[in-house]
Design a protein around this motif. Structure first.
Motif, PDB file in Angstrom:
ATOM      1  N   UNK A   1       0.928  -1.201   0.047  1.00  0.00           N
ATOM      2  CA  UNK A   1       0.016  -0.168   0.049  1.00  0.00           C
ATOM      3  C   UNK A   1       0.901   1.216  -0.071  1.00  0.00           C
ATOM      4  N   UNK A   2       1.908   1.183  -0.401  1.00  0.00           N
ATOM      5  CA  UNK A   2       2.880   2.429  -0.426  1.00  0.00           C
ATOM      6  C   UNK A   2       2.250   3.417  -1.628  1.00  0.00           C
ATOM      7  N   UNK A   3       1.649   2.920  -2.489  1.00  0.00           N
ATOM      8  CA  UNK A   3       1.046   3.700  -3.741  1.00  0.00           C
ATOM      9  C   UNK A   3      -0.101   4.354  -3.021  1.00  0.00           C
ATOM     10  N   UNK A   4      -0.945   3.666  -2.326  1.00  0.00           N
ATOM     11  CA  UNK A   4      -2.038   4.329  -1.604  1.00  0.00           C
ATOM     12  C   UNK A   4      -1.762   5.502  -0.759  1.00  0.00           C
ATOM     13  N   UNK A   5      -0.721   5.197  -0.025  1.00  0.00           N
ATOM     14  CA  UNK A   5      -0.198   6.142   1.128  1.00  0.00           C
ATOM     15  C   UNK A   5       0.086   7.320   0.408  1.00  0.00           C
ATOM     16  N   UNK A   6       0.939   7.043  -0.652  1.00  0.00           N
ATOM     17  CA  UNK A   6       1.760   8.408  -1.427  1.00  0.00           C
ATOM     18  C   UNK A   6       0.168   9.165  -1.933  1.00  0.00           C
ATOM     19  N   UNK A   7      -0.652   8.444  -2.619  1.00  0.00           N
ATOM     20  CA  UNK A   7      -1.849   9.298  -3.407  1.00  0.00           C
ATOM     21  C   UNK A   7      -2.467  10.037  -2.145  1.00  0.00           C
ATOM     22  N   UNK A   8      -2.836   9.552  -1.141  1.00  0.00           N
ATOM     23  CA  UNK A   8      -3.604  10.061   0.003  1.00  0.00           C
ATOM     24  C   UNK A   8      -2.715  11.179   0.534  1.00  0.00           C
ATOM     25  N   UNK A   9      -1.321  11.115   0.539  1.00  0.00           N
ATOM     26  CA  UNK A   9      -0.533  12.250   0.991  1.00  0.00           C
ATOM     27  C   UNK A   9      -0.644  13.461   0.051  1.00  0.00           C
ATOM     28  N   UNK A  10      -0.674  12.947  -1.157  1.00  0.00           N
ATOM     29  CA  UNK A  10      -0.687  14.035  -2.407  1.00  0.00           C
ATOM     30  C   UNK A  10      -2.276  14.832  -2.221  1.00  0.00           C
ATOM     31  N   UNK A  11      -3.231  14.051  -1.853  1.00  0.00           N
ATOM     32  CA  UNK A  11      -4.417  14.654  -1.866  1.00  0.00           C
ATOM     33  C   UNK A  11      -4.661  15.800  -0.618  1.00  0.00           C
ATOM     34  N   UNK A  12      -3.711  15.237   0.568  1.00  0.00           N
ATOM     35  CA  UNK A  12      -3.746  16.221   1.758  1.00  0.00           C
ATOM     36  C   UNK A  12      -2.973  17.232   1.387  1.00  0.00           C
ATOM     37  N   UNK A  13      -2.220  17.509   0.569  1.00  0.00           N
ATOM     38  CA  UNK A  13      -1.446  18.823   0.317  1.00  0.00           C
ATOM     39  C   UNK A  13      -2.142  19.476  -0.965  1.00  0.00           C
ATOM     40  N   UNK A  14      -3.145  18.925  -1.450  1.00  0.00           N
ATOM     41  CA  UNK A  14      -4.011  19.759  -2.332  1.00  0.00           C
ATOM     42  C   UNK A  14      -3.193  19.369  -3.902  1.00  0.00           C
ATOM     43  N   UNK A  15      -2.605  18.491  -4.173  1.00  0.00           N
ATOM     44  CA  UNK A  15      -2.007  18.193  -5.600  1.00  0.00           C
ATOM     45  C   UNK A  15      -3.241  17.895  -6.548  1.00  0.00           C
ATOM     46  N   UNK A  16      -3.008  18.533  -7.787  1.00  0.00           N
ATOM     47  CA  UNK A  16      -3.951  18.225  -8.697  1.00  0.00           C
ATOM     48  C   UNK A  16      -3.783  16.585  -9.331  1.00  0.00           C
ATOM     49  N   UNK A  17      -4.693  16.040  -9.021  1.00  0.00           N
ATOM     50  CA  UNK A  17      -4.727  14.836  -9.621  1.00  0.00           C
ATOM     51  C   UNK A  17      -5.717  14.030 -10.756  1.00  0.00           C
ATOM     52  N   UNK A  18      -5.281  13.566 -11.540  1.00  0.00           N
ATOM     53  CA  UNK A  18      -6.053  13.083 -12.734  1.00  0.00           C
ATOM     54  C   UNK A  18      -6.393  11.684 -12.558  1.00  0.00           C
ATOM     55  N   UNK A  19      -7.714  11.322 -12.594  1.00  0.00           N
ATOM     56  CA  UNK A  19      -7.913   9.772 -12.449  1.00  0.00           C
ATOM     57  C   UNK A  19      -8.566   9.440 -13.907  1.00  0.00           C
ATOM     58  N   UNK A  20      -7.675   8.700 -14.608  1.00  0.00           N
ATOM     59  CA  UNK A  20      -8.082   8.430 -15.884  1.00  0.00           C
ATOM     60  C   UNK A  20      -8.070   7.050 -16.378  1.00  0.00           C
TER      61      UNK A  20
END
Length: 218
Positions: free
Chosen positions: A169-188
């Motif tokens: 779950x290193x991938x999930x943990x990183x994406x959650x951290x990205x969400x927490x800092x307000x990073x622009x994420x594309x889900x495609x």
């Protein structure tokens, strides 16, 4: 420069095809000749993975951690030292499409979470495939997170703290951290990666275990 990270633990059966697909994606004309550096992080390998990786134009790093998070972190750190502006991640049992990197780079996002598909279901009964397809969102705006299909801007990666040294779950943990800092994420779903449906998992609590759990529930 674009970096590609592949963590490897005893993947001699699938690594050649994985790296061949990445090299093809790295030469896509819409990348306009931007260099692509491929890093293979061999983690506790006891098979022929190293010899296979040596056949390709890739940097090989060897560790002995038995941790996919540690492997991705190590590969990312090396690429950042080389000046990578983008970190693309996949797995050694996966095949990326020709436009994989192009879709990530041109998404106008700080992170791109892509989807996966399974081409061969031979190791599972038919009801597992049906249940998986019922639950999976193969569409724009999905919310799946796969280390096999994840791209991150180098600056956002560093702001979020990078990959944690986790065995799962290193991938999930990183994406959650990205969400927490307000990073622009594309889900495609435009750059779907083909991945393995094997029963024998290389990492605990990963995609293989998810499919095995579907079989048990069904």
């Amino acid at each position: 420069m674009i970096g590609v990270i592949i963590p490897v633990h005893n993947e001699e059966a699938l690594l050649h095809d994985c790296l061949s697909a990445i090299e093809q994606a790295a030469t896509h004309p819409l990348l306009c000749g931007e260099p692509v550096r491929i890093v293979v992080v061999l983690d506790s390998c006891s098979d022929g993975s190293a010899a296979i990786a040596a056949q390709f134009n890739a940097t090989i790093i060897t560790i002995n951690q038995r941790s996919v998070g540690h492997a991705r972190h190590t590969g990312a750190a090396w690429l950042l030292q080389q000046g990578a502006r983008w970190l693309a991640n996949t797995d050694a049992d996966s095949l990326v499409p020709e436009d994989w990197l192009v879709e990530q780079i041109h998404a106008d996002a700080e992170a791109v979470c892509g989807t996966v598909r399974v081409a061969v279901w031979d190791e599972h009964p038919e009801h597992v495939r049906h249940r998986y397809l019922e639950l999976y969102q193969q569409c724009e705006g999905h919310r799946h997170i796969h280390g096999a299909n994840l791209g991150i801007c180098a600056r956002a990666y560093q702001r979020a703290g990078g990959f944690s040294h986790l065995v799962a779950h290193e991938d999930v943990t990183l994406v959650r951290a990205l969400e927490a800092i307000g990073a622009r994420i594309t889900w495609t779903a435009r750059n779907t990666v083909c991945t393995s449906a094997r029963k024998l998992a290389r990492a605990p609590n990963g995609f293989s275990e998810y499919l095995n759990n579907l079989a048990a529930v069904s």
